[in-house]
Design an enzyme around this catalytic site. Sequence first.
Site, short mmCIF file in Angstrom:
data_model
loop_
_atom_site.label_atom_id
_atom_site.label_comp_id
_atom_site.label_asym_id
_atom_site.label_seq_id
_atom_site.Cartn_x
_atom_site.Cartn_y
_atom_site.Cartn_z
N HIS A 89 0.82 -1.22 0.00
CA HIS A 89 0.00 0.00 0.00
C HIS A 89 0.86 1.27 0.00
O HIS A 89 0.41 2.31 -0.48
CB HIS A 89 -0.95 0.00 1.21
CG HIS A 89 -0.24 0.14 2.53
ND1 HIS A 89 0.34 -0.92 3.20
CD2 HIS A 89 0.02 1.24 3.29
CE1 HIS A 89 0.91 -0.48 4.31
NE2 HIS A 89 0.73 0.83 4.39
N HIS B 52 4.47 9.26 13.00
CA HIS B 52 3.52 8.18 13.31
C HIS B 52 4.28 6.96 13.79
O HIS B 52 5.46 6.78 13.48
CB HIS B 52 2.59 7.86 12.15
CG HIS B 52 3.21 7.30 10.90
ND1 HIS B 52 4.37 7.74 10.34
CD2 HIS B 52 2.80 6.27 10.10
CE1 HIS B 52 4.64 7.04 9.24
NE2 HIS B 52 3.70 6.14 9.08
#
EC number: 1.13.11.16
Length: 313
Positions: free
Chosen positions: A115, A179
């Site tokens: 992805h 993140h």
Amino acid sequence: MSLALVAMSHSPLLDYVQPAPEVTQELIGVFDRARAFVTEIDPELVITFAPDHYNGFFYEVMPPSCIGTSAFGVGDYGSAEGALPVRTDLAQDLAARVLESDIDVAVSHLMALDHGAVQPLETLFGGVDAVPIIPVFVNGVAPPFAPMRRMRLLGEAIGRWAAARPERILLVASGGLSHDPPVPQWATADERARELLLAGKNPPAEVRAARQQRVIDTAHAFAAGTATIRDLNPEWDQAFMGDCASGDVGRFDAYVADEMAEQAGHSSHEVRAWVAAFSALAAAGAYAIGERFYRPIPEYIAGFGVMTATTED
Ligand SMILES: O=C(O)CCC(=O)/C=C/C=C(\O)C(=O)O
Ligand SMILES: [Fe+2]
């Protein structure tokens, strides 16, 4: 020829966890504007700079970077599966020129893209077949990391090649910003997890489903404030985007891997893809920023940023 760039965060959670409706609307707007930018550029070739999440690259042999001359999507998190339209001839030429310029980049004649690389193509083009690509893998999750300077030098070498080509070329960087999603870490992995990190290609469907569910569960917990992962760091993200906007790519050299993980989470290293792409753009000349969007989105476990830029003629 002038170059254009889109840099954007990705998230495996885009289709799995819902942020507040106004956040979703805001993202629809920024994605629409990025698509309009790409339509205007009308690229004939896309060079993607993206990390991988132990779907294509493993500790059996983990290169800091790699150019794909042929590639396929693994289909994780609903991303496109199967052959991807790589310009093999140009990818081979690019790899040869980069190596000639003293940059040690690996080459893959069968690169698996997850992805990280596929999602921006689907977002920007509505699918993966619209424009031929050259995929560039930039390690963003598997320490040890090369100094950021090396990512800048890699990008500059790619940019010099791209600027000399006759095609209209779009650089697409994928990943970041701050993140800390639950990507397994070698240092803390048990024996079974280490097998996956070593050589976990083509996992059985139930193994992939379990991996994905773990990330989805963590996102729900993070949004609820109960996860144990690192917080997002909007100040760090804005400072990094400011460095991208400055045009002074030498600023990237000041980033230190251990500090990045400490301040902005283990997956903040995905910004290496942005560093390579902005450095490529800068190698083609001074550039102007178009879009600069940022919002921390806990549901996506992402300090979510989108930037566009073009070199000035
Ligand atoms: O479980 C694994 O092996 C990988 C988990 C994973 O793919 C997580 C991906 C997270 C991102 O791509 C991100 O937040 O950037
Ligand atoms: Fe990622």
